[in-house]
Structures are given as structure tokens and as C-alpha cells.
Write a protein that holds these residues in place. Sequence first.
Motif, PDB file in Angstrom:
ATOM      1  N   PRO A   1      -9.457  11.383 -28.623  1.00 36.00           N
ATOM      2  CA  PRO A   1      -8.254  12.219 -28.604  1.00 36.00           C
ATOM      3  C   PRO A   1      -7.885  12.532 -27.155  1.00 36.00           C
ATOM      4  N   LEU A   2      -6.614  12.552 -26.855  1.00 34.27           N
ATOM      5  CA  LEU A   2      -6.179  12.636 -25.470  1.00 34.27           C
ATOM      6  C   LEU A   2      -6.666  13.905 -24.784  1.00 34.27           C
ATOM      7  N   ASP A   3      -6.650  15.036 -25.479  1.00 35.25           N
ATOM      8  CA  ASP A   3      -7.119  16.257 -24.827  1.00 35.25           C
ATOM      9  C   ASP A   3      -8.610  16.182 -24.519  1.00 35.25           C
ATOM     10  N   THR A   4      -9.383  15.492 -25.356  1.00 35.14           N
ATOM     11  CA  THR A   4     -10.807  15.285 -25.067  1.00 35.14           C
ATOM     12  C   THR A   4     -10.984  14.325 -23.901  1.00 35.14           C
ATOM     13  N   ALA A   5     -10.206  13.256 -23.886  1.00 34.65           N
ATOM     14  CA  ALA A   5     -10.295  12.282 -22.807  1.00 34.65           C
ATOM     15  C   ALA A   5     -10.024  12.921 -21.456  1.00 34.65           C
ATOM     16  N   LEU A   6      -9.119  13.891 -21.415  1.00 31.76           N
ATOM     17  CA  LEU A   6      -8.742  14.517 -20.146  1.00 31.76           C
ATOM     18  C   LEU A   6      -9.775  15.530 -19.661  1.00 31.76           C
ATOM     19  N   ASP A   7     -10.777  15.825 -20.448  1.00 26.08           N
ATOM     20  CA  ASP A   7     -11.952  16.557 -19.987  1.00 26.08           C
ATOM     21  C   ASP A   7     -11.587  17.882 -19.310  1.00 26.08           C
ATOM     22  N   GLY A   8     -10.786  18.679 -20.013  1.00 24.58           N
ATOM     23  CA  GLY A   8     -10.457  19.999 -19.494  1.00 24.58           C
ATOM     24  C   GLY A   8      -9.231  20.068 -18.609  1.00 24.58           C
ATOM     25  N   LEU A   9      -8.577  18.948 -18.359  1.00 27.29           N
ATOM     26  CA  LEU A   9      -7.420  18.942 -17.454  1.00 27.29           C
ATOM     27  C   LEU A   9      -6.083  19.077 -18.188  1.00 27.29           C
ATOM     28  N   ALA A  10      -6.079  18.970 -19.516  1.00 26.55           N
ATOM     29  CA  ALA A  10      -4.818  19.072 -20.243  1.00 26.55           C
ATOM     30  C   ALA A  10      -4.186  20.447 -20.047  1.00 26.55           C
ATOM     31  N   GLY A  11      -4.981  21.502 -20.134  1.00 22.90           N
ATOM     32  CA  GLY A  11      -4.455  22.846 -19.958  1.00 22.90           C
ATOM     33  C   GLY A  11      -3.888  23.089 -18.571  1.00 22.90           C
ATOM     34  N   PRO A  12      -4.660  22.831 -17.498  1.00 26.08           N
ATOM     35  CA  PRO A  12      -4.119  23.019 -16.155  1.00 26.08           C
ATOM     36  C   PRO A  12      -2.888  22.168 -15.871  1.00 26.08           C
ATOM     37  N   PHE A  13      -2.848  20.956 -16.438  1.00 25.50           N
ATOM     38  CA  PHE A  13      -1.662  20.116 -16.237  1.00 25.50           C
ATOM     39  C   PHE A  13      -0.456  20.742 -16.942  1.00 25.50           C
ATOM     40  N   THR A  14      -0.663  21.218 -18.156  1.00 35.17           N
ATOM     41  CA  THR A  14       0.428  21.860 -18.890  1.00 35.17           C
ATOM     42  C   THR A  14       0.947  23.076 -18.134  1.00 35.17           C
ATOM     43  N   GLU A  15       0.071  23.783 -17.433  1.00 35.31           N
ATOM     44  CA  GLU A  15       0.469  24.982 -16.692  1.00 35.31           C
ATOM     45  C   GLU A  15       1.405  24.674 -15.519  1.00 35.31           C
ATOM     46  N   LEU A  16       1.520  23.406 -15.158  1.00 34.20           N
ATOM     47  CA  LEU A  16       2.469  23.031 -14.108  1.00 34.20           C
ATOM     48  C   LEU A  16       3.895  22.913 -14.642  1.00 34.20           C
ATOM     49  N   SER A  17       4.060  22.931 -15.962  1.00 34.53           N
ATOM     50  CA  SER A  17       5.375  22.646 -16.528  1.00 34.53           C
ATOM     51  C   SER A  17       6.406  23.761 -16.376  1.00 34.53           C
ATOM     52  N   PRO A  18       6.053  25.031 -16.161  1.00 32.92           N
ATOM     53  CA  PRO A  18       7.120  25.992 -15.874  1.00 32.92           C
ATOM     54  C   PRO A  18       7.933  25.629 -14.631  1.00 32.92           C
ATOM     55  N   GLU A  19       7.321  24.986 -13.644  1.00 35.99           N
ATOM     56  CA  GLU A  19       8.086  24.479 -12.514  1.00 35.99           C
ATOM     57  C   GLU A  19       8.653  23.094 -12.817  1.00 35.99           C
ATOM     58  N   HIS A  20       7.803  22.203 -13.292  1.00 35.43           N
ATOM     59  CA  HIS A  20       8.211  20.828 -13.607  1.00 35.43           C
ATOM     60  C   HIS A  20       8.675  20.823 -15.060  1.00 35.43           C
ATOM     61  N   ARG A  21       9.852  21.392 -15.287  1.00 36.06           N
ATOM     62  CA  ARG A  21      10.268  21.833 -16.611  1.00 36.06           C
ATOM     63  C   ARG A  21      11.360  20.966 -17.229  1.00 36.06           C
ATOM     64  N   ASP A  22      11.694  19.862 -16.627  1.00 33.94           N
ATOM     65  CA  ASP A  22      12.855  19.084 -17.083  1.00 33.94           C
ATOM     66  C   ASP A  22      12.471  17.927 -17.992  1.00 33.94           C
ATOM     67  N   GLY A  23      11.404  18.093 -18.743  1.00 34.12           N
ATOM     68  CA  GLY A  23      10.989  17.074 -19.687  1.00 34.12           C
ATOM     69  C   GLY A  23       9.557  16.635 -19.471  1.00 34.12           C
TER      70      GLY A  23
END
Length: 334
Positions: free
Chosen positions: A14-36
Motif C-alpha cells: 500500500p502506498l502509505d506503507t511504502a512511503l514509510d511515514g512520509l505520506a503525512g509530512p508530504f500531505t502537510e505541504l499541500s496548504p501551500e502547494h494547493r493547486d492540485g
Amino acid sequence: MCRLLGVVTRAPLPLDTALDGLAGPFTELSPEHRDGWGIAAGQGNGSSPLVIKGIEPAAEADSWGRALTGTVTDAALLHLRLASPGLPDVPGNTHPFTAGTAAFAHNGYFTPYDALDELIAPELPAGAAGSTDSERYFLRVLTLLRETGPVDALARAAADVRERAAAYASLNCLLLTEDALYAYADEDPESEVSRRRGPDFFRLRHRVDEDRVVVASSGIPQPRRPLDGAAVPRGPGDPPGRPARHDHTGGSAQRSGTLDYAGTCQPSLTYGGGEHRCPQTWRSTRSPTPYAARSWACWPSARSAPWGSWRSGSPASAVPESPAICVSCAPPVW
């Protein structure tokens, strides 16, 4: 500008498992990088990658969370979009862009957006989904893939941008093929964005452990930790004339690094207490900023090559006179 994240794993996860804890921190960048946002996940067996996109901020999209938990793959790229001024937030402008078994995502911009159009196969622009420079970059890569391999295609497409564009900030990109994930790093440190955001903004970092490789844009808060990676066997031969690749074989290793812009090759690979130092640095005969380096790395999936057959290097011979450095010896990051 945008953020990139790529992963290759030893076996489908599963992709969130493959990312080994980085899915959450990456998602947290989306309030700035918010255009899709967009995800391309390799399916193997000659199939097109699974592609899921949205035009809202990833953190606000239920479909983003479902894609992370419900997508099972051994190779994927993820993209958060911060649109260039004047470009609309529509599905056709949302990365990744795909064709056949290939998917592509870009972080940066160049102007004018159609600088490459004369070099793109005539039938390809008609199939463009949007109006971005990034998609034109991909179409040029697709054109070159008809006659050469992915590394040379990325290097030559980037060289074409540097030659024809009035300006560019970054040509950083991830290319996912049926067989491998490719990362290409190329920044103009004198661009307005680089001066405003600082020298770390366009840096691509990679981490290797026993079961996965992750490559990411800056901004993910990840502490450095020991990585018990397997030995890195020598990969397939490079095209004739390419500068020597720095492969490393034997022993357990801590391996992490940067697809670097510093203009020198910094060591980060440690084997059995010894350090490998890379003596080679290529400098530009074209660019007025000799520290603007170009570099690439390739991580084959376990479906297509023995696990650990990583390759990295410079496109200096593929694109004569282009500046480049060796990237498999790069500063530790996390």
C-alpha cells in the motif's frame, strides 16, 4: 512551484506503507502547494500506470487519503501542484502527465511555455491535456524516447529547455516507466524563485534502505537515521561514452544523498567504516553559473532488475557541454 515524491519498493505495498511515514509530512505541504495533486502508480505487465488526480489541496481531498491507503504498487510518483501565475487549476494542467506506460511530473517552470514545440513530434501536441510548460517538457521527453533511453531523453530535453527558453527556474522531474523510476535534477540558482526561496528549495533528496528507495523535494521534516541498506550491485552498462558511474558493492551501508547542485561531488556512502570519495566534477562551458549542476538517478523496480541495481551519474556525455556532477556520492540528508 510544486513538490515531488517518488518511491520504489522491493515488493508491492500500500502506498502509505511504502512511503514509510512520509505520506503525512508530504500531505502537510499541500496548504501551500494547493493547486492540485496527482499520483501515478506502476502496475507492471505492460499496463499503463494507475493515475489518480484532484484539483483541490491534497489535505482537503478524501480521494487523496483513499489513494494513499488503497493503491498497492512497487513504484510510484506523487505530485503537489503550486501553479505558475496565470495557469488555471484544471485537470489537464495537473501532474502527472501520462502516455502509454510512462508517467511524468515536474517541479519548476520555463518560459515561454511553448519553447520546445518545434522539437516535439508533430502529432503529440494535439493530444496535450492542458496548457503548461511541464506537459510540453514531457512531450519532448516522449519524442526523444523514440530514439534513446530515459536518461538521455531527460538530459537532452532539459538541455533543449536551457537552449531555447528565455528563463527557467528548475527542470527537476520524476519519470516513471514500466521498469524504473528516474529522477532528474536541474536548477538555475540565479532564477528569481531560487533567490527568493533559498538554495534548498529545489533540492531533490533520496534515501535508500533494505526495502525501498524514496526521493523527495525539500520540505519534508525527516530526521536522519541509520539505514541498513543491502549491497548495491553494479547495474547494466551505461551508453557508450558516458562518464564513469560510481557504483558501490559490498557490505552494509548507510545511504542517503542529494541530487546536488553544489558543483562538487560530496561523499555520503559509508561501507565498513570506510568512505568512498568521488573525484569527478564536470563544469559547464555554456552556463555563466558553473555551480548549476545537472544529475540523474535511476531505481529499477524488482520486476525488471535485481533489487539494488541502482544507477546514478551525470548527463555530461549525453549532452556535450552541459554542466553536471556525479550524484551517487552526495551529502547525507536524513
